[in-house]
Design an enzyme around this catalytic site. Structure first.
Site, mmCIF file in Angstrom:
data_model
loop_
_atom_site.group_PDB
_atom_site.id
_atom_site.type_symbol
_atom_site.label_atom_id
_atom_site.label_comp_id
_atom_site.label_asym_id
_atom_site.label_seq_id
_atom_site.Cartn_x
_atom_site.Cartn_y
_atom_site.Cartn_z
ATOM 1 N N GLY A 71 3.988 1.174 -7.132
ATOM 2 C CA GLY A 71 3.506 0.903 -5.768
ATOM 3 C C GLY A 71 3.027 -0.525 -5.606
ATOM 4 O O GLY A 71 2.193 -0.814 -4.743
ATOM 5 N N THR A 86 4.450 -3.017 -4.335
ATOM 6 C CA THR A 86 4.831 -3.652 -3.060
ATOM 7 C C THR A 86 3.951 -3.187 -1.901
ATOM 8 O O THR A 86 4.094 -3.671 -0.780
ATOM 9 C CB THR A 86 6.306 -3.343 -2.716
ATOM 10 O OG1 THR A 86 6.474 -1.919 -2.701
ATOM 11 C CG2 THR A 86 7.261 -3.949 -3.723
ATOM 12 N N LEU A 114 -0.079 3.880 -8.244
ATOM 13 C CA LEU A 114 -0.377 3.752 -6.811
ATOM 14 C C LEU A 114 0.796 4.184 -5.932
ATOM 15 O O LEU A 114 0.619 4.344 -4.716
ATOM 16 C CB LEU A 114 -0.737 2.297 -6.471
ATOM 17 C CG LEU A 114 -1.778 1.597 -7.341
ATOM 18 C CD1 LEU A 114 -2.101 0.225 -6.758
ATOM 19 C CD2 LEU A 114 -3.055 2.424 -7.433
ATOM 20 N N SER A 145 2.533 7.656 1.413
ATOM 21 C CA SER A 145 1.086 7.646 1.629
ATOM 22 C C SER A 145 0.674 7.938 3.067
ATOM 23 O O SER A 145 -0.509 7.871 3.389
ATOM 24 C CB SER A 145 0.521 6.285 1.194
ATOM 25 O OG SER A 145 0.861 5.296 2.146
ATOM 26 N N TYR A 154 9.650 15.823 0.020
ATOM 27 C CA TYR A 154 9.713 14.496 -0.617
ATOM 28 C C TYR A 154 8.306 14.029 -1.005
ATOM 29 O O TYR A 154 8.090 13.462 -2.084
ATOM 30 C CB TYR A 154 10.386 13.464 0.306
ATOM 31 C CG TYR A 154 10.282 12.087 -0.274
ATOM 32 C CD1 TYR A 154 11.023 11.728 -1.397
ATOM 33 C CD2 TYR A 154 9.363 11.167 0.235
ATOM 34 C CE1 TYR A 154 10.875 10.493 -1.984
ATOM 35 C CE2 TYR A 154 9.212 9.923 -0.337
ATOM 36 C CZ TYR A 154 9.970 9.589 -1.455
ATOM 37 O OH TYR A 154 9.795 8.361 -2.039
ATOM 38 N N THR A 198 -7.528 10.537 -3.448
ATOM 39 C CA THR A 198 -7.871 10.202 -2.064
ATOM 40 C C THR A 198 -8.923 11.112 -1.455
ATOM 41 O O THR A 198 -9.023 12.293 -1.815
ATOM 42 C CB THR A 198 -6.590 10.275 -1.199
ATOM 43 O OG1 THR A 198 -6.958 10.361 0.186
ATOM 44 C CG2 THR A 198 -5.761 11.505 -1.506
ATOM 45 N N LYS A 256 -1.491 15.386 -3.348
ATOM 46 C CA LYS A 256 -2.457 14.558 -4.074
ATOM 47 C C LYS A 256 -3.440 15.421 -4.869
ATOM 48 O O LYS A 256 -3.996 14.987 -5.868
ATOM 49 C CB LYS A 256 -3.206 13.644 -3.101
ATOM 50 C CG LYS A 256 -2.386 12.438 -2.650
ATOM 51 C CD LYS A 256 -2.320 11.369 -3.747
ATOM 52 C CE LYS A 256 -1.619 10.106 -3.262
ATOM 53 N NZ LYS A 256 -1.624 9.024 -4.266
#
Ligand code: NDP
Ligand code: GDR
Length: 353
Positions: A9, A11, A90, A94, A105, A137, A165
Site C-alpha cells: 500500500g 502508493t 497497509l 479501504s 474483493y 481500524t 478488517k
C-alpha cells in the site's frame, strides 16, 4: 546494519508518508506496487528509485516490486527477495461505502490478503527475523459499545470492510500467539491529509469548498452530515506505526486524538477557510448549507451517499499509546488539519484552473 522495511500500500496516503518517514530514519525502503492501467504512483514519484535518482546519487529513494494482496506467490517472492526486518501491511480496499459494492474483493484483499502476508513470513521461515504491522481500524468498533473506544472495547463492525478488517485483526493476533511472530495491530482512527483520496469525506469537502470559492463548482452533495469522527493528521499517525513496531513487546494500540467532530463541522470550517460563512437550515435530507452572504445553497444532502449501515460516531482513547509509546495525539489540532488541507487544495485548484 541498515534496516529494511517493506510497505504494502505504498502508493496510498499512509504508505507515501510512511516511506518518507522511514527514509528519514535511514531505512532501505521497499514497496509493493499493483498493476494499474494508469499511473498510480503520484504520491511517491518524488521518492522513486529511477535512473535519474541513481545518477544524482540521491539518498531519498524507494524500491518498488509488482505484487498484489490477492496473489500469494507475489507476496512470497517479494518477501524472499527483500528479506525485510519490518513489514507494514497497509494495502487494502479501504473505502467503507465501496466495500458494500465489492464485498468479496474487499474480503480477498483486506482479510485473506493479511493472512497471505502472514503465511508468506511463516512459509519462508522468517518469523524470528521479520516484524509485521497490521493496519487495523476504528471501523472494528462500528456500532459503538463504549465511549471512548479503547483496546478492550468489544468490536461490532458495520460494513464488509469492517468485517474483513476484523479478520485481519484476529489473524494477526493469532499468528503472534501461535508462532511467536512480532505481529501487531494499530487500531487507527480516521486520519486525513492533503494526500487523502478524493472520495473520502474530508478531501471531498476541501476540494469542493476550494472549487466553489473559485467559481468552478456550484454545489457540494453530501451524505450523512451528523456522523461524528475522531480525525487526526496522517503524518502524525505513520510515526506511531513505526513506534508500535519498536516497542519492546508486541502489543495492539488504539491511535486517535480523543476529540470528535461532525461532518457538518468539518464543512463549516473548510468553507470558512475559503472565506465563505455557512448557515445551516432544514433537517434530514432537506438540510442545506447556505452561503450567509448571498443566501445561495452550497451544500445539499443526496441520499445516494448514505450507507446501508452507518457508523454514527467514533471517539478513540489514545491513553495506552501516550503512556507506553510516548506518542503525542494532539500534535496537529483539528482546526490545523482543516487549515493544512484547505491551503493545499485552494492552491491546487487555482493552479489547475
Ligand atoms: P489508501 O486507500 O490511500 O491506500 C490503499 C493502498 O492499498 C494503495 O496503495 C492501494 O494501491 C493499495 N491496494 C489496494 N488494494 C490492493 C491490492 N489488492 N494489492 C496491493 N495493493 C493494494 O488507504 P490509506 O493510506 O488511507 O490507509 C492505509 C491502510 O490503513 C489501509 O489498510 C486502510 O484500510 C487502513 N486504515 C486507514 C485509516 C485512515 O483513516 N486513512 C484509518 C484506519 C485504517 P493503489 O494506489 O494502486 O490503489
Ligand atoms: P470512513 O471515512 O468511512 O470513516 O472510513 P469517510 O471519509 O468515507 O466517511 C466518514 C463519514 O462521513 C460520512 N459522509 C460521507 N462520506 C463520504 N465518503 N462521502 C460523502 O459524501 C459523505 N457524506 C457523509 C460517512 O457516511 C461517514 O460516516 C475511513 C477509511 O479511511 C477507512 O479505510 C478507515 O478504516 C476509517 O476511516 C477509520
Amino acid at each position: 546494519m541498515q534496516k529494511k522495511a517493506l510497505i504494502s500500500g505504498i502508493t496510498g496516503q499512509d504508505g507515501s508518508y510512511l516511506a518518507e518517514f522511514l527514509i528519514e530514519k535511514g531505512y532501505e525502503v521497499h514497496g509493493i506496487l499493483r498493476r494499474s492501467s494508469s499511473f498510480n504512483t503520484g504520491r511517491i514519484e518524488h521518492m522513486y528509485l529511477n535512473e535519474w535518482v541513481r545518477d544524482m546519487k540521491q539518498q531519498r529513494a524507494i524500491n518498488l516490486h509488482y505484487g498484489d494482496m490477492t496473489d500469494s506467490s507475489s507476496l512470497i517472492r517479494i518477501i524472499q527477495a527483500v528479506q525485510p526486518d519490518e513489514i507494514y501491511n497497509l494495502a487494502a480496499q479501504s473505502h467503507v461505502k465501496v466495500s458494500f459494492d465489492v464485498p468479496e474483493y474487499t474480503a480477498e484483499a483486506d482479510a485473506i490478503g493479511t493472512l497471505r502476508m502472514l503465511e508468506a513470513i511463516r512459509i519462508l521461515g522468517m518469523t524470528e527475523k521479520t516484524k509485521i504491522y497490521q493496519a487495523s481500524t476504528s471501523e472494528l468498533f462500528g456500532l459503538v459499545q463504549e465511549v471512548p473506544q479503547k483496546e478492550t472495547t468489544p468490536f461490532y463492525p458495520r460494513s464488509p470492510y469492517g468485517v474483513a478488517k476484523q479478520y485481519g485483526f484476529w489473524i494477526t493476533k493469532n499468528y503472534r500467539e501461535s508462532y511467536g511472530l512480532f505481529a501487531v495491530n494499530g487500531i487507527l482512527f480516521n486520519h486525513e491529509s492533503e494526500r487523502r483520496g478524493e472520495t473520502f469525506v474530508t478531501r471531498k469537502i476541501t476540494l469542493a469548498a476550494s472549487r466553489i470559492a473559485q467559481g468552478l463548482q456550484d454545489k457540494l452533495y453530501m451524505g450523512n452530515l451528523d456522523s461524528l469522527r475522531d480525525w487526526g493528521y496522517a503524518k502524525d499517525y505513520v510515526e506511531c506505526m513505526w513506534m508500535i513496531l519498536q516497542h519492546h513487546t508486541p502489543e495492539d494500540f488504539v491511535i486517535a486524538t480523543g476529540e470528535m467532530h461532525t461532518v457538518r463541522e468539518f464543512c463549516t470550517l473548510a468553507f470558512a477557510e475559503a472565506g465563505i460563512t455557512l448557515r445551516w437550515e432544514g433537517t434530514g435530507i432537506n438540510e442545506k448549507g447556505i452561503d450567509a452572504a448571498t443566501g445561495r445553497p452550497l451544500v445539499e444532502v443526496d441520499p445516494k451517499y448514505f450507507r446501508p449501515a452507518e457508523v454514527e460516531q467514533l471517539l478513540g482513547d489514545p491513553t495506552k499509546a501516550k503512556t507506553l509509546l510516548g506518542w503525542n495525539p494532539r500534535k496537529t489540532s483539528f482546526e490545523e488539519l482543516v487549515r493544512i488541507m484547505m491551503k493545499h487544495d485552494m492552491e491546487l485548484v487555482a493552479k489547475n484552473r
